[in-house]
Design an enzyme around this catalytic site. Structure first.
Site, PDB file in Angstrom:
ATOM      1  N   SER A  62       0.854  -1.188   0.000  1.00  0.00           N
ATOM      2  CA  SER A  62       0.000   0.000   0.000  1.00  0.00           C
ATOM      3  C   SER A  62       0.888   1.235   0.000  1.00  0.00           C
ATOM      4  O   SER A  62       1.711   1.393  -0.905  1.00  0.00           O
ATOM      5  CB  SER A  62      -0.958  -0.022   1.187  1.00  0.00           C
ATOM      6  OG  SER A  62      -1.876   1.051   1.120  1.00  0.00           O
ATOM      7  N   THR A  63       0.793   2.093   1.010  1.00  0.00           N
ATOM      8  CA  THR A  63       1.557   3.334   1.041  1.00  0.00           C
ATOM      9  C   THR A  63       3.057   3.059   0.944  1.00  0.00           C
ATOM     10  O   THR A  63       3.601   2.281   1.719  1.00  0.00           O
ATOM     11  CB  THR A  63       1.278   4.096   2.338  1.00  0.00           C
ATOM     12  OG1 THR A  63      -0.134   4.219   2.529  1.00  0.00           O
ATOM     13  CG2 THR A  63       1.897   5.479   2.296  1.00  0.00           C
ATOM     14  N   HIS A  94      -2.562  -1.189  -3.363  1.00  0.00           N
ATOM     15  CA  HIS A  94      -3.715  -0.309  -3.208  1.00  0.00           C
ATOM     16  C   HIS A  94      -3.561   0.888  -4.147  1.00  0.00           C
ATOM     17  O   HIS A  94      -2.694   1.730  -3.953  1.00  0.00           O
ATOM     18  CB  HIS A  94      -3.842   0.180  -1.766  1.00  0.00           C
ATOM     19  CG  HIS A  94      -4.168  -0.918  -0.801  1.00  0.00           C
ATOM     20  ND1 HIS A  94      -3.939  -0.801   0.552  1.00  0.00           N
ATOM     21  CD2 HIS A  94      -4.718  -2.142  -0.983  1.00  0.00           C
ATOM     22  CE1 HIS A  94      -4.335  -1.911   1.162  1.00  0.00           C
ATOM     23  NE2 HIS A  94      -4.814  -2.736   0.249  1.00  0.00           N
ATOM     24  N   MET A 109      -0.191   1.184   5.180  1.00  0.00           N
ATOM     25  CA  MET A 109      -0.972   1.483   6.374  1.00  0.00           C
ATOM     26  C   MET A 109      -2.037   0.421   6.566  1.00  0.00           C
ATOM     27  O   MET A 109      -2.486  -0.210   5.624  1.00  0.00           O
ATOM     28  CB  MET A 109      -1.643   2.850   6.245  1.00  0.00           C
ATOM     29  CG  MET A 109      -0.671   4.013   6.217  1.00  0.00           C
ATOM     30  SD  MET A 109      -1.532   5.576   6.312  1.00  0.00           S
ATOM     31  CE  MET A 109      -2.225   5.477   7.966  1.00  0.00           C
ATOM     32  N   ASP A 119      -4.560  -4.749   6.049  1.00  0.00           N
ATOM     33  CA  ASP A 119      -4.956  -5.571   4.909  1.00  0.00           C
ATOM     34  C   ASP A 119      -3.831  -6.551   4.569  1.00  0.00           C
ATOM     35  O   ASP A 119      -2.675  -6.161   4.438  1.00  0.00           O
ATOM     36  CB  ASP A 119      -5.265  -4.678   3.693  1.00  0.00           C
ATOM     37  CG  ASP A 119      -5.833  -5.468   2.521  1.00  0.00           C
ATOM     38  OD1 ASP A 119      -6.440  -6.535   2.758  1.00  0.00           O
ATOM     39  OD2 ASP A 119      -5.666  -5.017   1.371  1.00  0.00           O
TER      40      ASP A 119
END
Length: 351
Positions: free
Chosen positions: A165-166, A191, A284, A287
């Site tokens: 993600s991030t 993501h 973050m 997930d």
């Protein structure tokens, strides 16, 4: 302590609007503004902000060049706010590759009302950026040389599932640049909103020895290829006989996301079991944690990114806390594990 923000934009109107929108949140303080990167450089030194909002089109030095210099000399969380970061544009992806935490696309018309409508998104992304820890990166870094695979080891029947993600755009680039053309098949959920993943896959395909594509429904999964979940669609791996294939669907968000890493990992646990490897990278939230645990229980090798090498140590930490991660490694170490992967040993790896 409030999050201290420096707003960098050549438009006085945008500087005013961003200041108003961010200052409306009691947890954010705009400590200064700058009309160009040269002024920004001095204000960063003087004010030591926690987060920078950065335009791309500016006088004296464009935002991407400034971002590259900033990440080499004084890495800090940056949210790019620009009309050039519309969905899937090369400028948006380049900013993320250079280390920007996120981006917000400025409206092209009706600026004041358009920016006001983006207020909630802008505040959320600045808050998220404040929790990130960008790493220093060399300017104009030379592309990594792909690692060598032992020709005696077959990659057929093996699959590597990756979630991020991030900070994932930069990290995935670093990982995949080290993959040789003969590496095992890799499936990825990063993501990203709809519109970005097509361009992301195309850029990686141009840079990497492996073939990188945006996953399509029913496409057969083959060694030497990378499949990226499309924005806003879940990616699953299914098995038909001796072959794996991609399955896409528009089911509800899982762990707050679509595409979801949990969805991908759960499917790989079922379809591939001990013939798989799961890797959870920077991001973050949580997930992917439950899905990675399912993979470990199915006999797969399960790895996480080390805290020190993560931009945000959220997803790997959540997976580590529930016993889903067998071992934490740096990105370079993860790359070596992928190319050295042998037959899994279910008894040793089952949690």
């Amino acid at each position: 302590m409030p999050i201290r923000v420096l707003v960098v934009d050549d438009s006085a109107l945008i500087r005013q609007l961003l200041t108003e929108l961010l200052s409306a949140d009691p947890g954010i303080e705009v400590v200064g503004t700058a009309g160009d990167p040269l002024v920004a450089r001095e204000k960063i030194k003087a004010l030591s902000p926690d987060v920078l909002t950065l335009d791309i089109e500016m006088p004296k030095m464009d935002g991407l060049s400034f971002l590259e210099k900033l990440m080499a000399l004084r890495p800090m969380p940056v949210v790019v706010v620009s009309t050039l970061t519309q969905k899937g544009t090369d400028a948006a992806l380049r900013a993320l590759e250079l280390g920007a935490i996120d981006d917000v696309a400025k409206p092209l018309i009706d600026i004041r009302s358009g920016m006001t409508a983006l207020g909630e998104e802008l505040v959320a992304k600045v808050r998220a950026a404040a929790a990130a820890r960008p790493r220093a990166r060399a300017m104009r870094a030379v592309a990594s040389v792909p690692l060598q695979v032992d020709a005696r080891l077959s990659t057929a029947g093996r699959i590597v599932a990756v979630g991020a993600s991030t900070g994932g755009v930069e990290t995935l680039q670093q990982l995949l640049l080290q993959m040789p053309a003969t590496a095992p098949a890799i499936v990825i959920t990063q993501h990203m909103p709809a519109g970005f993943t097509t361009s992301f896959a195309r850029r990686l395909d141009q840079q990497c020895a492996m073939t990188v594509v945006e996953a399509t429904d029913g496409r057969r999964i083959l060694p030497g290829q990378v499949y990226i979940a499309p924005g806003a669609r879940h990616l699953e791996v299914t098995r038909t006989g001796a072959h794996y294939a991609c399955r896409l669907h528009d089911g509800p968000a899982v762990s707050g996301h679509r595409p979801s890493v949990d969805v991908l990992f759960q499917s790989v646990a079922t379809a591939a079991g001990a013939n798989a490897m799961g890797i959870i990278l920077t991001g973050m939230g949580k997930d992917g944690a439950n899905g990675l645990l399912a993979m470990r229980r199915a006999g797969a090798r399960t790895l996480g990114q080390t805290e020190a090498s993560c931009v945000v140590y959220g997803m790997p930490k959540a997976a580590m806390q529930i016993g889903a991660v067998e071992q934490e490694l740096t990105v370079d170490q993860l790359a070596r594990e992928i190319v050295r992967a042998r037959e899994a040993e279910p008894a040793r790896r089952t949690a």
